[in-house]
Every structure is written in C-alpha cells, then in structure tokens.
Write a protein that holds these residues in place. Structure first.
Motif, short mmCIF file in Angstrom:
data_model
loop_
_atom_site.label_atom_id
_atom_site.label_comp_id
_atom_site.label_asym_id
_atom_site.label_seq_id
_atom_site.Cartn_x
_atom_site.Cartn_y
_atom_site.Cartn_z
N SER A 227 0.82 -1.21 0.00
CA SER A 227 0.00 0.00 0.00
C SER A 227 0.85 1.26 0.00
CB SER A 227 -0.91 0.02 1.23
OG SER A 227 -0.17 0.23 2.42
N GLY A 228 2.10 1.15 0.45
CA GLY A 228 2.95 2.32 0.58
C GLY A 228 2.62 3.19 1.77
N GLN A 229 1.81 2.69 2.70
CA GLN A 229 1.44 3.42 3.90
C GLN A 229 1.78 2.59 5.14
OE1 GLN A 229 -2.86 3.99 2.43
NE2 GLN A 229 -2.50 5.89 3.55
N SER A 230 1.91 3.27 6.28
CA SER A 230 2.00 2.52 7.52
C SER A 230 0.68 1.79 7.73
CB SER A 230 2.27 3.45 8.71
OG SER A 230 1.12 4.23 8.99
N LEU A 231 0.72 0.71 8.50
CA LEU A 231 -0.51 -0.05 8.73
C LEU A 231 -1.57 0.83 9.39
CD1 LEU A 231 -2.08 -2.71 8.63
CD2 LEU A 231 -1.02 -3.31 10.83
N GLY A 232 -1.16 1.63 10.38
CA GLY A 232 -2.11 2.50 11.05
C GLY A 232 -2.75 3.50 10.11
N ASP A 233 -1.95 4.11 9.24
CA ASP A 233 -2.49 5.08 8.29
C ASP A 233 -3.41 4.41 7.28
OD1 ASP A 233 -1.19 7.15 9.51
OD2 ASP A 233 0.43 7.29 8.04
N TYR A 234 -3.02 3.20 6.81
CA TYR A 234 -3.87 2.50 5.86
C TYR A 234 -5.23 2.20 6.49
CZ TYR A 234 -5.80 -0.70 2.49
OH TYR A 234 -6.64 -1.27 1.57
N LEU A 235 -5.22 1.68 7.72
CA LEU A 235 -6.48 1.36 8.38
C LEU A 235 -7.34 2.60 8.57
CD1 LEU A 235 -5.24 -1.20 11.07
CD2 LEU A 235 -6.51 -1.71 8.97
N ASP A 236 -6.72 3.70 8.98
CA ASP A 236 -7.47 4.95 9.16
C ASP A 236 -8.18 5.37 7.88
OD1 ASP A 236 -6.76 5.20 11.81
OD2 ASP A 236 -5.13 6.62 11.44
N GLU A 237 -7.46 5.32 6.76
CA GLU A 237 -7.99 5.85 5.50
C GLU A 237 -8.95 4.89 4.81
OE1 GLU A 237 -6.35 7.48 1.16
OE2 GLU A 237 -4.96 7.26 2.86
N HIS A 238 -8.66 3.60 4.84
CA HIS A 238 -9.40 2.65 3.99
C HIS A 238 -10.34 1.72 4.73
CE1 HIS A 238 -6.97 3.82 0.52
NE2 HIS A 238 -5.92 3.77 1.32
N VAL A 239 -10.23 1.64 6.05
CA VAL A 239 -11.08 0.73 6.82
C VAL A 239 -11.89 1.52 7.86
CG1 VAL A 239 -11.14 -1.30 8.33
CG2 VAL A 239 -9.48 -1.19 6.46
N LEU A 240 -11.21 2.17 8.78
CA LEU A 240 -11.90 2.84 9.88
C LEU A 240 -12.68 4.05 9.42
CD1 LEU A 240 -8.96 2.62 12.44
CD2 LEU A 240 -10.91 1.06 12.20
N GLY A 241 -12.08 4.88 8.55
CA GLY A 241 -12.78 6.05 8.04
C GLY A 241 -14.06 5.70 7.31
N PRO A 242 -13.98 4.82 6.29
CA PRO A 242 -15.21 4.45 5.58
C PRO A 242 -16.28 3.84 6.47
CG PRO A 242 -13.28 3.82 4.31
CD PRO A 242 -12.78 4.28 5.64
N ALA A 243 -15.87 3.15 7.56
CA ALA A 243 -16.85 2.54 8.47
C ALA A 243 -17.38 3.54 9.49
CB ALA A 243 -16.20 1.36 9.19
N GLY A 244 -16.82 4.75 9.53
CA GLY A 244 -17.25 5.73 10.50
C GLY A 244 -16.79 5.44 11.92
N MET A 245 -15.69 4.71 12.03
CA MET A 245 -15.19 4.30 13.35
C MET A 245 -14.12 5.28 13.82
SD MET A 245 -15.12 0.20 12.56
CE MET A 245 -14.45 -0.27 14.15
N LYS A 246 -14.56 6.43 14.28
CA LYS A 246 -13.64 7.52 14.61
C LYS A 246 -12.89 7.30 15.92
CE LYS A 246 -17.43 10.21 16.70
NZ LYS A 246 -17.00 9.99 18.11
N ASP A 247 -13.33 6.33 16.72
CA ASP A 247 -12.70 6.11 18.02
C ASP A 247 -11.87 4.83 18.05
OD1 ASP A 247 -13.70 8.42 19.24
OD2 ASP A 247 -15.62 7.45 19.67
N THR A 248 -11.50 4.32 16.88
CA THR A 248 -10.68 3.10 16.79
C THR A 248 -9.35 3.46 16.15
OG1 THR A 248 -12.67 1.75 16.57
CG2 THR A 248 -10.59 0.73 15.92
N SER A 249 -8.27 2.89 16.65
CA SER A 249 -6.95 3.24 16.14
C SER A 249 -5.95 2.13 16.43
CB SER A 249 -6.45 4.54 16.80
OG SER A 249 -6.30 4.36 18.20
N LEU A 250 -4.83 2.19 15.70
CA LEU A 250 -3.68 1.32 15.96
C LEU A 250 -2.58 2.21 16.52
CD1 LEU A 250 -2.21 -1.42 15.76
CD2 LEU A 250 -1.49 -0.74 13.45
N PRO A 251 -2.38 2.24 17.83
CA PRO A 251 -1.37 3.12 18.41
C PRO A 251 0.03 2.77 17.92
CG PRO A 251 -2.84 2.24 20.10
CD PRO A 251 -3.10 1.47 18.85
N ALA A 252 0.86 3.78 17.82
CA ALA A 252 2.26 3.54 17.45
C ALA A 252 3.07 3.05 18.64
CB ALA A 252 2.87 4.82 16.90
N GLY A 253 2.60 3.38 19.86
CA GLY A 253 3.31 2.98 21.07
C GLY A 253 2.34 2.68 22.18
N SER A 254 2.59 3.23 23.36
CA SER A 254 1.74 2.92 24.51
C SER A 254 0.61 3.93 24.69
CB SER A 254 2.60 2.89 25.79
OG SER A 254 3.26 4.13 25.97
#
Length: 413
Positions: A227-254
């Motif tokens: 995809s050329g994106q970090s996994l977190g960024d890909y999920l935000d743009e292509h999975v979580l955003g389209p689903a309207g899941m604004k409170d879900t994320s893949l943290p980079a750390g703690s």
C-alpha cells in the motif's frame, strides 16, 4: 513452565480457542472445509423458535443476573455488554469498576484495548489489496518478505487462516522474559519475527491449524509494502474512516485515549496482579495492539461479518468475503476459522486479549444480532477466559440454539 507464562503466550482464539495475544493448537490434517458462513444477512429461519429472544424486561433481568454471576466467580473488576438486534430494544449496560483504586465505575463510553480483534482489521486491509490486484491470497509470503522459514511455500491465505506452521513468537522464552521484565518497552515487527524465526517450523504449510501471532505480523508488513502506507495510516484511511469508526486506532506505542479503564493482569514475571493501562502493546502490533470502543465495535461486528459498510457499499468484494468466511474446522468442535475470523456455533467474529483487557465482538447473521463484551481483566476463571464465559452466559439466554461455547484449550506446555 508456570501457568502464567503459558497464558501469556496464547493468542486470542484458545484464549478463543482460549483472545489472548495461544499455545499452538494442532491436530491432524484439517478436515474438509465446512460450508461458508452467510456472506449477507438472512431472516430468522423459524418464527416459532426464534434464534434470538426479544430483549424483554425479564430477559434483561436474567442477563443482569448472569453477568453479575460471572463477575463474582472470576472476581472481574468491570465489564460492559452491548446487545443489538434490529427491531428490538438494545441492551447496553456496564457493571463494576473501571479503576479499583479510585472506585471509578465502568461506563459504556470508555476506550479499551482489543487485543486479537486487531487481526480482523489487518486481514480486512489485506483482502482490500487482494480486490485491488496488489496481492494474491495464494502468493507465497516469500514474494514480499525475505527470510521467512518455508517462505516460498507458505501462502498469504495460510497465514490469515492460521495454517502456516510458523512458530508463534509470543511463545518464545526470550520474548516472554523481555516482555515481563519491562512491559513498557517497545518492540518492532522485525524483532517479533526474529523471536519466531529462530525456531524450526512446526509442520508443513496447510496441514494443521495452529493459532499464531507471527502470521499477522507478516501480513501487516505485506499491507505496508503493497500500500505504501504505515498499517495505522492505511487502516485509518481505507477501513476505519469508511466505516465511521472515529474512536478506533492502531497506536504507534503505549498511547491510550481517555477515558479508559485500568487493566488488571497476573501475566507477570512473578504471577502477582499488576495494573496495565500504561503497558506498551507494540508487541502485538498487527496481531493485537488496537484500541476501540463499544459503539465502534457495534459497527464493526456487522461490517466484518458481511463485508458491507454502514452506508451499504462494500468494504470487501462479495467474492473475497466468501473466501474469508469459508471456515474450516479447528481442533475444537463447533469452531471454524476462516481468514482472520471465526465461526462459533453460528456467531461470526473474533475475541481479543492482552494483559489487563479482554473483548469479544460477534455477529449472528440469521437475525443480524451483535454482541460486544469489554472487560478490564484477562485473569482466567478456572481454566477459561472470562470473555468466553461472558459470551456463553449471554448467548445461553438470548440465543439458546446458538450458544457461544468454547471449551478451554489444553496448554501445550
């Protein structure tokens, strides 16, 4: 090896197949695939014997009592439960404490770590790349990632379906020591793979089912590469955003959004119970590091089970979703596992567990019923995961023909 160290090494299927980030569950060659779970919603097959009982005041009272019983049996600090069926009253209630030290109550609006439910998101990203023609499910992982044992023969499909034969990094002795010595440290995906690749493969690709977090670390790297994106960024743009899941994320750390519950675990070097809200989940990454909420998981349950977004468009193509929901049997009767998703007595979804937190998000296509369970401990009740016991207690009442019953998996060590 202590029971505590064995539990830490499970993943979330014993954790159900018992939701913890699992000692390998293996059997002989996998039996023929069971029929695929329904890819679209369908009506209840019997009006005289409905699959899901109406959430009447009496049923709600029974649910309250059953949930409190499991809490007492397991000394569970706090739990939130959501049950939704179109055309019926919803059931959204919290019980107990979010923080034992302050007495703060558990509430439905809290963020929570969801452990191995992360796998459903990572595999969704992979399947979108399949639909785009950027990867093929039957491509060998060695086409994308160098240095994988049997990498020229293990396919992306076998990784997503837990049939790769790779060693589970979270069972490595040195990994266990490193994590429990400093649970706030950060791990990189390559470090996690190194713990796995120092071990010989367990079996030839495709021959057995063995729940393995290593598989998802590899798939996360494939998503990033293609995809050329970090996994977190890909999920935000292509999975979580389209689903309207604004409170879900893949943290980079703690990092951990507020408000959230304190977590409680005994998966420590000395077996003593510790608080875990500030522990670093990077050791789970694409296999188990995500954060979500009750409302977002309510949305995700149907989305991941059907491949359809809330607006009616497709998250994943119908043909690819059908492959995802082909769930060959596992060593546990009544449990099938497809591509990053399980079918337990008709309930489609996944569970999650990592130190201090457990979750369960499941969907019954026959009646479009969603159940979400979130709790702030991963301490076993006897030999069982608490999220499993909550799921069983709830479904015994609301769907007696579809009881979410997962017997504890035997420890491999």
């Amino acid at each position: 090896m202590s029971p505590t160290s064995v539990r830490l090494r499970r993943g979330a299927l014993a954790a159900v197949l018992t939701g913890t980030l699992l000692a390998p569950l293996t059997a002989g060659a996998a039996p023929p695939a069971v029929p695929a779970a329904p890819a679209v919603d369908s009506p209840s097959p019997s009006a005289s014997e409905p699959d899901v009982r109406s959430l009447s005041p009496d049923v709600a009272r029974r649910l309250d009592a059953s949930i409190r019983r499991v809490m007492r049996e397991g000394d569970v600090p706090g739990v939130t439960v959501g049950i939704w069926t179109p055309g019926q009253e919803s059931y959204v209630r919290s019980f107990g404490l979010a923080d034992k030290a302050t007495g703060r109550k558990m509430t439905p609006d809290l963020f929570t770590r969801i452990g191995s439910e992360t796998k459903t998101f990572t595999v969704t990203a992979l399947l979108q790349l399949v639909d785009q023609g950027k990867v093929g499910l039957d491509d060998p992982i060695g086409k994308y990632i160098d240095g994988v044992p049997n990498g020229d023969r293990i396919t992306l499909r076998e990784l997503a379906g837990m049939r790769s034969g790779l060693f589970n990094y979270s069972e490595d002795d040195d990994f266990f020591k490193a994590l429990t010595a400093d649970p706030r440290r950060s791990f990189t995906p390559r470090q996690l793979l190194d713990y796995s690749f120092r071990h010989p493969v367990l079996f030839e690709p495709g021959r057995k089912f063995s729940y393995c977090n290593t598989n998802l670390i590899l798939l996360g790297l494939v998503v990033e590469q293609r995809s050329g994106q970090s996994l977190g960024d890909y999920l935000d743009e292509h999975v979580l955003g389209p689903a309207g899941m604004k409170d879900t994320s893949l943290p980079a750390g703690s990092e951990y959004p507020t408000p959230h519950a304190q977590g409680y675990t005994d998966q420590t070097a000395d077996g003593k119970v510790e608080e875990t809200a500030d522990w670093n989940p990077s050791w789970g990454w694409a296999a188990g590091a995500m954060v979500s909420t009750l409302d977002d998981l309510h949305v995700w349950a149907r989305t991941v089970a059907t491949g359809v977004l809330p607006d009616g468009t497709r998250m994943v193509s119908a043909a690819t979703q059908k492959q995802r929901l082909t769930t060959p049997p596992t060593p546990i009767p009544g449990v099938g596992y497809g591509l990053g998703i399980f079918d337990v007595q008709g309930w489609i979804g996944h569970n999650g567990s990592l130190p201090g937190y457990e979750s369960l998000t499941i969907y019954l296509p026959a009646t479009r019923t969603t159940v979400v369970v979130l709790l702030n401990t991963d301490i076993d009740i006897g030999r069982d995961e608490p999220s499993t016991l909550f799921g069983e207690a709830i479904t015994e009442i609301i769907s007696p023909r579809h009881v979410f019953n997962l017997p504890a998996a035997p420890a491999a060590r």
